[in-house]
Scaffold this active site. Structure first.
Site, PDB file in Angstrom:
ATOM      1  N   ASP A  16       0.848  -1.187   0.000  1.00 52.72           N
ATOM      2  CA  ASP A  16       0.000   0.000   0.000  1.00 52.72           C
ATOM      3  C   ASP A  16       0.884   1.238   0.000  1.00 52.72           C
ATOM      4  O   ASP A  16       1.752   1.382   0.860  1.00 52.72           O
ATOM      5  CB  ASP A  16      -0.911  -0.037   1.237  1.00 52.72           C
ATOM      6  N   ASP A  36      -3.434   2.547  -5.635  1.00 48.66           N
ATOM      7  CA  ASP A  36      -2.234   2.585  -4.795  1.00 48.66           C
ATOM      8  C   ASP A  36      -2.042   1.323  -3.953  1.00 48.66           C
ATOM      9  O   ASP A  36      -1.288   1.333  -2.984  1.00 48.66           O
ATOM     10  CB  ASP A  36      -2.268   3.806  -3.876  1.00 48.66           C
ATOM     11  N   GLU A  37      -2.687   0.226  -4.331  1.00 53.51           N
ATOM     12  CA  GLU A  37      -2.555  -1.027  -3.592  1.00 53.51           C
ATOM     13  C   GLU A  37      -2.467  -2.194  -4.559  1.00 53.51           C
ATOM     14  O   GLU A  37      -3.045  -2.163  -5.654  1.00 53.51           O
ATOM     15  CB  GLU A  37      -3.755  -1.259  -2.668  1.00 53.51           C
TER      16      GLU A  37
END
Length: 425
Positions: free
Chosen positions: A16, A122-123
């Site tokens: 993350d 974003d992960e």
């Protein structure tokens, strides 16, 4: 879709990015980039990414660690944030830059861990066999990933490792509080670490956590694990089984490298308004614009939908409602859905100021070449009109042809046409 080999022990990870939008901005600006260090997030600038700094409108989308330490948080009104921290540097979101950076980061993760699943901008999930010659030490491999992302993009990240994807998500939350940024949970940690966490920290529950607390007296995940599965199923349906398994640290979800390529189960569009809308007519204008967008996407993939939904979020992003209505037939034209959406608005809106509106259509089915005729509508003419409408907009842009209602003060179409994902490019 990739599943598990029963003969191999797999370790699942979730990586993350920290404060992704704000980190991209800090990394891309020379006045800040030279001062930042990977091992000290206090070296980041006091920076927030938010709406429109010139008009002091919109909400905070992301904040650097120093900005968060000053009390700023995502979803906070920009005006309130600046009153709290007037020295904060405010920048407009640049969605094209964020999406390009995200694609490059996902490519980097995939190069290091071929079994990789994008989870969000974003992960990402990944999985590795352990022990193996390629991955003799999962923690060392995760640290190499962190270092690589920092070296290439100057973005910090955290990694949670666990026996399955759901546990990896929970371990990732713990990693955010760990100086090394990497946490590895095993089956032994279910009772010692997972069960001691608050029920509100149980990822994926949303409002169900409040129900578990209020109706079952479950304040921790361990309390949830002690509830018989049949009781959870009686209250939550099939979700009861999912909650029961999660509370015991169990999850059979496989890594799916093609997750983003899965067929759509529905289409929706959401907009955060520049101010609170309190007039029914203004909300109706925005709703119609969103319906046009959703229906154009339906037609682009030759699908129709039978269920339409409306969600309103009230002022300060507190409260609101989300309701749906199932229709007798499937449609993909805004005119067919609009009366039903207005019914939902009139029935469920309590008159509060509205700050965000979302419209969605699901229960999809393929669009047929045949058409249901009507005594009261020229169906063939309306279909041709929709085709021309879509062709003009595809060639000349969203604002090349639009409804007169979009020219009213409440109309958001012209402003949205300059954005990606609801934010400026």
């Amino acid at each position: 879709m990739v599943g598990r080999d029963p003969g191999v022990t797999w370790v699942y990870g979730l990586v993350d990015m920290q404060s992704f939008y704000a980190s991209v901005e800090a990394a891309s600006r020379p006045e800040f980039a030279g001062h930042r260090r990977e091992d000290d997030d206090k070296t980041d600038p006091l920076l927030i990414v938010a709406g429109d700094p010139e008009r002091r409108s919109g909400i905070v989308l992301a904040a650097t660690p120093p900005a968060k330490a000053a009390g700023l948080s995502t979803a906070m009104n920009l005006g309130e944030a600046l009153r709290m921290c007037p020295k904060a540097v405010v920048v407009k979101p640049r969605m094209r830059l964020y999406l390009e950076t995200s694609a490059r980061i996902h490519y980097t993760i995939r190069q290091m861990f071929p079994l990789h699943e994008p989870f969000s901008v974003d992960e990402a999930f990944f999985a590795l066999p352990y022990p193996s010659a390629l991955f003799p030490d999962p923690i060392a491999a995760s640290r190499r990933l962190k270092e690589t992302i920092w070296d290439l993009f100057r973005i910090r990240c955290r990694v949670g490792l666990a026996p399955n994807k759901w546990m990896a998500k929970m371990a990732n939350r713990a990693a955010k509080k760990e100086p090394s940024g990497v946490v590895w949970w095993t089956e032994k940690d279910v009772s010692s670490r997972l069960h001691s966490l608050s029920v509100y920290e149980m990822w994926g529950l949303k409002r169900r956590a409040e129900i578990l607390d209020r109706e079952f007296g479950a304040t921790t995940i361990g309390d949830v694990a002690a509830i018989p599965e049949w009781r959870l199923r009686r209250r939550f349906g099939v979700w009861g089984t999912i909650i029961h398994r999660w509370s015991h640290g169990l999850d059979d979800s496989p890594i799916d490298p093609n997750a983003f390529a899965a067929p759509n189960k529905g289409f929706s569009h959401r907009i955060t308004l520049p101010r609170d809308f309190s007039e029914r007519e203004d909300i109706a204008v925005v709703t119609l614009e969103l319906l046009d967008e959703v229906c154009a996407r339906l037609r682009s993939v030759r699908q129709k939908g039978r269920r339409v939904g409306l969600s309103l979020t009230y002022a300060r992003f507190e409260g609101g409602f989300s309701r749906t209505k199932t229709l007798g037939r499937a449609f993909n034209a805004a005119e067919d859905f609009y009366p039903h959406v207005i019914q939902l608005l009139d029935r469920w809106w309590d008159g509060s100021g509205v700050r965000a509106v979302s419209v969605g259509v699901d229960l999809l089915e393929p669009e047929s070449d045949t058409m249901q005729l009507s005594l009261f509508k020229d169906v063939a003419k309306r279909r041709r009109l929709s085709e021309v409408y879509d062709q003009v907009r595809a060639r000349f842009g969203e604002t090349s042809i639009m409804r007169a209602a979009s020219l009213l003060p409440a109309g958001q179409l012209r402003d949205r046409s300059q954005k990606i994902g609801g934010h400026f490019m």
